[in-house]
Design a protein around this motif. Structure first.
Motif, PDB file in Angstrom:
ATOM      1  N   GLU A  12      46.867  49.061  32.577  1.00 55.71           N
ATOM      2  CA  GLU A  12      47.105  48.597  33.960  1.00 55.71           C
ATOM      3  C   GLU A  12      46.351  46.619  33.843  1.00 55.71           C
ATOM      4  O   GLU A  12      46.868  46.417  32.406  1.00 55.71           O
ATOM      5  CB  GLU A  12      46.020  49.290  34.982  1.00 55.71           C
ATOM      6  N   ASN A  13      47.503  46.385  34.937  1.00 59.23           N
ATOM      7  CA  ASN A  13      47.351  45.014  35.248  1.00 59.23           C
ATOM      8  C   ASN A  13      45.927  44.627  35.610  1.00 59.23           C
ATOM      9  O   ASN A  13      45.423  44.732  37.311  1.00 59.23           O
ATOM     10  CB  ASN A  13      48.660  44.529  36.065  1.00 59.23           C
ATOM     11  N   PHE A  14      44.920  44.422  34.506  1.00 57.49           N
ATOM     12  CA  PHE A  14      43.763  43.989  34.540  1.00 57.49           C
ATOM     13  C   PHE A  14      43.303  42.448  35.291  1.00 57.49           C
ATOM     14  O   PHE A  14      43.201  41.970  34.889  1.00 57.49           O
ATOM     15  CB  PHE A  14      42.408  44.632  34.201  1.00 57.49           C
ATOM     16  N   MET A  15      42.761  42.991  36.584  1.00 51.79           N
ATOM     17  CA  MET A  15      41.627  41.554  36.717  1.00 51.79           C
ATOM     18  C   MET A  15      40.226  41.785  36.841  1.00 51.79           C
ATOM     19  O   MET A  15      39.590  43.479  37.078  1.00 51.79           O
ATOM     20  CB  MET A  15      41.440  41.667  38.528  1.00 51.79           C
ATOM     21  N   LEU A  16      39.366  41.056  35.843  1.00 46.04           N
ATOM     22  CA  LEU A  16      37.910  41.336  35.267  1.00 46.04           C
ATOM     23  C   LEU A  16      36.791  40.492  36.577  1.00 46.04           C
ATOM     24  O   LEU A  16      37.161  39.127  37.409  1.00 46.04           O
ATOM     25  CB  LEU A  16      37.699  40.341  34.227  1.00 46.04           C
ATOM     26  N   PRO A  17      36.129  41.894  37.470  1.00 41.17           N
ATOM     27  CA  PRO A  17      35.676  40.956  38.945  1.00 41.17           C
ATOM     28  C   PRO A  17      34.074  41.138  37.741  1.00 41.17           C
ATOM     29  O   PRO A  17      33.466  42.083  38.219  1.00 41.17           O
ATOM     30  CB  PRO A  17      36.177  42.127  39.916  1.00 41.17           C
ATOM     31  N   LEU A  18      33.350  39.835  38.519  1.00 39.02           N
ATOM     32  CA  LEU A  18      32.223  39.962  38.877  1.00 39.02           C
ATOM     33  C   LEU A  18      31.875  39.216  40.026  1.00 39.02           C
ATOM     34  O   LEU A  18      31.633  38.310  40.883  1.00 39.02           O
ATOM     35  CB  LEU A  18      31.481  38.428  37.957  1.00 39.02           C
ATOM     36  N   SER A  19      31.774  40.361  41.122  1.00 40.57           N
ATOM     37  CA  SER A  19      32.044  40.740  42.519  1.00 40.57           C
ATOM     38  C   SER A  19      30.552  40.624  43.861  1.00 40.57           C
ATOM     39  O   SER A  19      29.892  40.595  42.581  1.00 40.57           O
ATOM     40  CB  SER A  19      32.895  41.331  43.086  1.00 40.57           C
ATOM     41  N   MET A  27      47.945  44.680  40.854  1.00 42.86           N
ATOM     42  CA  MET A  27      46.978  44.223  39.587  1.00 42.86           C
ATOM     43  C   MET A  27      45.867  45.363  40.524  1.00 42.86           C
ATOM     44  O   MET A  27      45.596  45.647  41.248  1.00 42.86           O
ATOM     45  CB  MET A  27      45.882  42.918  39.296  1.00 42.86           C
ATOM     46  N   LYS A  28      44.950  45.863  39.426  1.00 40.90           N
ATOM     47  CA  LYS A  28      43.834  46.784  39.279  1.00 40.90           C
ATOM     48  C   LYS A  28      42.179  45.688  39.073  1.00 40.90           C
ATOM     49  O   LYS A  28      42.016  45.424  37.731  1.00 40.90           O
ATOM     50  CB  LYS A  28      43.662  47.580  38.652  1.00 40.90           C
TER      51      LYS A  28
END
Length: 640
Positions: free
Chosen positions: A429-436, A391-392
């Motif tokens: 892409e295989n995306f990850m949604l980040p609120l980091s 993932m990205k």
């Protein structure tokens, strides 16, 4: 075998040396470092270290009064630069360092790069230790392939161990791994997250670095306990059905005197050219990715956390800074690659090798890249030309979304493209949604602090933001505190403000996130096709005046399709018509404006029967109530 002592103990075979020097060794932690062994009937500790520019190396520690001359190592005959010694009657718990004299006479005292335990900072010695642990997480390990799969729901709770929760009676005291486990495991279960991601837990000396300046790459931080204490934390999470991702930092390391920098008096681990070896942003040092022994160090380290600590994946930090030779550098401060380009070819090949090794050895884990550019194929297989990550992070989505939600709702109609643009590239892409964590520090405010309006509107906006995030394609990551509306910026040395959960707005946020996690896990349309375009369909993006957007999420079966309606203004819309994919009766299964979430309670209690009235290019449509600053999710009823 050691020069001058042919009977000396060694853990290295000729094949180990070959792999190490070829950059291909995957298990160096079984060889280097300190290991309690029995040799010729005597129990003691075997020490080995790579120091090719040294002319003298000894072990110093409490056991010999830190005497630099009493326990020298012998260098191997094979020009590998590896020094070894067996010291009888020493064992687990001994503190030690390597005393190194380099070829120019410079004297250094270094910790062990492969140590599994270090003294608690500010002390800097390594400790003889092991990673033996009788694991009791077999059920998770045998079934995690389904939990970590790309067609499974993956909702990640990002945690900084030092500041998630502290001792209420002594706010300066960090909790131990065991105390964290007792509180964290039931909390994550209750909130419904599927995975926890720990910000770097590898040994780091400087707390304000948040763990990103690592000196002990093979050791869980001693601040919180021993390696076995950390493993017990992982085990308890696994026993509760929760996956564990670890933040991994192969991009840079600090210049601490006891660490990797100038380890044997030469540029051993870092690149000797400052254009490639010094990071101007973080005032730290960059690994020499072209040196085979350093590649073996990093390759082995990635596998170590998956092998010995049962991690379910690695989130790789700052990949963009590794990929580009000109990252944060001006003209003249970087050197092009052999083809005249800006890509770091050694990094590209190393990341491919690491990902291939990870998925070969542990096919049921995930590697996740924090990569902020348009570098192609980050999460595509190596055999197709990609870097091989699973993932990205979707940094573009994060930036566009936060920029949109920070705007006054009156002006959002002019910026609706900020929300809809993500699907132009969402499936590349295989995306990850980040609120980091990066979004709630350094003056950026907390998530709820970014939201415009009065108190009610700010919390409604945050619920709406989370609803958009969870219903958008891709896996999810939320930094701790966001799930209950932490109002202050994150501080690395202070506990989250758990007392806020006594107040209705914060209780409402927590209840909303819990409900979104359940919706995400219970509805296959939310996760089965997260990374393909056929799992997402816009219904309407044209109602800019009302700032309402509608879309559908699709699973493997048509009857699982969900409709999502987002109202980005504080004006409720009654009798609002939307086109639907098929005739039937639609039931509201989630509403971010529900009263239990601190909302106004506007919604649709009864099923909504579709009408033969063409709308949004579809022959069937429904009319519904759309709440203010609210999101609703509709599903066709089974009776339809």
């Amino acid at each position: 075998m050691q020069s001058g002592n042919p009977e000396a103990y060694s853990r290295f075979t000729d094949f180990d040396i070959y792999l190490f020097r070829a950059g291909k060794h995957q298990r160096l932690y079984e060889k280097f470092g300190s290991h309690v062994v029995e040799h010729n009937g005597v129990v003691g500790t075997y020490f080995s270290v790579w120091a090719p520019s040294a002319r003298y190396v000894s072990v110093i520690g409490n056991f010999n009064g830190w005497n630099k001359g009493s326990h020298p190592l012998a260098v191997r005959w094979d020009s590998s630069g590896i020094w070894e010694v067996f010291i009888p009657n020493t064992g687990r718990g001994e503190t030690y360092k390597y005393f190194i004299v380099n070829e120019n006479g410079r004297e250094l005292e270094k910790g062990d790069p492969y140590a599994h335990l270090w003294e608690v900072p500010p002390h800097t010695a390594s400790v003889v230790w092991d990673t033996y642990y009788e694991w009791n997480d077999q059920e998770w390990m045998t079934t995690r392939k389904e939990k970590n799969a790309l067609n499974a729901p993956i909702s990640v709770y990002e945690v900084h161990l030092s500041s998630w929760r502290r001792d209420p009676s002594d706010p300066d005291r960090e909790l131990s791994y065991g105390e964290i486990a007792d509180a964290l495991v039931p909390y994550v279960q209750e909130m419904g997250f599927t995975h926890v991601e720990f910000m770097p837990i590898m040994q780091y000396p400087y707390a304000p670095s948040w763990g990103y300046q690592i000196t002990g790459y093979y050791a869980p931080s001693s601040r919180f306990g021993t390696p076995q204490d950390f493993m017990a934390l992982v085990e308890k999470l696994h026993q509760a059905g929760i996956g564990v991702l670890l933040d991994w930092v192969p991009s840079h390391f600090p210049g601490d005197a006891h660490g990797l920098y100038e380890f044997d008096g030469s540029h051993l681990y870092e690149h000797p050219d400052p254009r490639k070896g010094y990071h101007p942003d973080w005032k730290s040092y960059i690994f020499n990715y072209s040196r085979p022994e350093v590649r073996s160090f990093l390759l082995s380290n990635a596998l170590f956390w998956l092998d010995r600590c049962h991690a379910d994946g690695l989130r790789v930090d700052a990949v963009a800074s590794m990929l580009y030779l000109d990252y944060s550098r001006n003209a003249g401060e970087w050197e092009p690659n052999m083809f005249g380009g800006r890509e770091n070819l050694e990094v590209i090949s190393l990341l491919k090798e690491i990902n291939e090794a990870v998925y070969s050895e542990f096919p049921d884990v995930q590697t996740i890249a924090e990569e902020s550019t348009a570098f192609p194929g980050v999460s595509r297989p190596v055999f197709t030309g990609g870097l091989g990550f699973g993932m990205k992070w979707m940094m573009g989505w994060m930036n566009d979304t936060l920029r949109y939600f920070e705007r006054d709702p009156a002006f959002r109609k002019f910026h609706q493209d900020n929300l809809t643009f993500s699907t132009v590239y969402a499936f590349t892409e295989n995306f990850m949604l980040p609120l980091s964590h990066d979004e709630v520090v350094y003056g950026k405010q907390s998530l709820v602090g970014k939201m415009p309006g009065d108190e009610w509107q700010r919390f409604a906006n945050l619920r709406l933001l989370f609803s958009y995030m969870f219903t958008h394609s891709g896996s999810k990551l939320l930094f701790m505190g966001g799930e209950f509306g932490q109002t202050s910026e994150w501080k690395f040395d202070t506990s989250l403000d758990w007392h806020l959960l006594e107040f209705a707005p914060h209780k409402g946020i927590a209840a909303c996130v819990k409900a979104l996690n359940q919706l995400y896990k219970n509805e296959p349309a939310m996760y089965e096709r997260s990374y393909t375009a056929d799992g997402f369909e816009w219904i309407d993006t044209s109602d800019r005046e009302n700032s309402i957007i509608t879309y559908a999420r699709k699973g493997d079966r048509p009857e699982e399709t969900l409709l999502i309606v987002l109202n980005m203004t504080p004006v409720p819309r009654a009798d609002y018509r939307i086109g639907v994919p098929s005739a039937g009766s639609y039931q509201e299964i989630f509403n971010s404006d529900a009263k239990e979430f601190y909302g106004s309670g506007i919604g649709n209690q009864e099923p909504l029967a579709s009408e033969e009235s063409a709308w949004h290019g579809r022959p069937q449509s429904i009319r519904l109530n759309v709440p203010p600053l609210g999101a609703i999710v509709l599903k066709i009823s089974a009776e339809s």
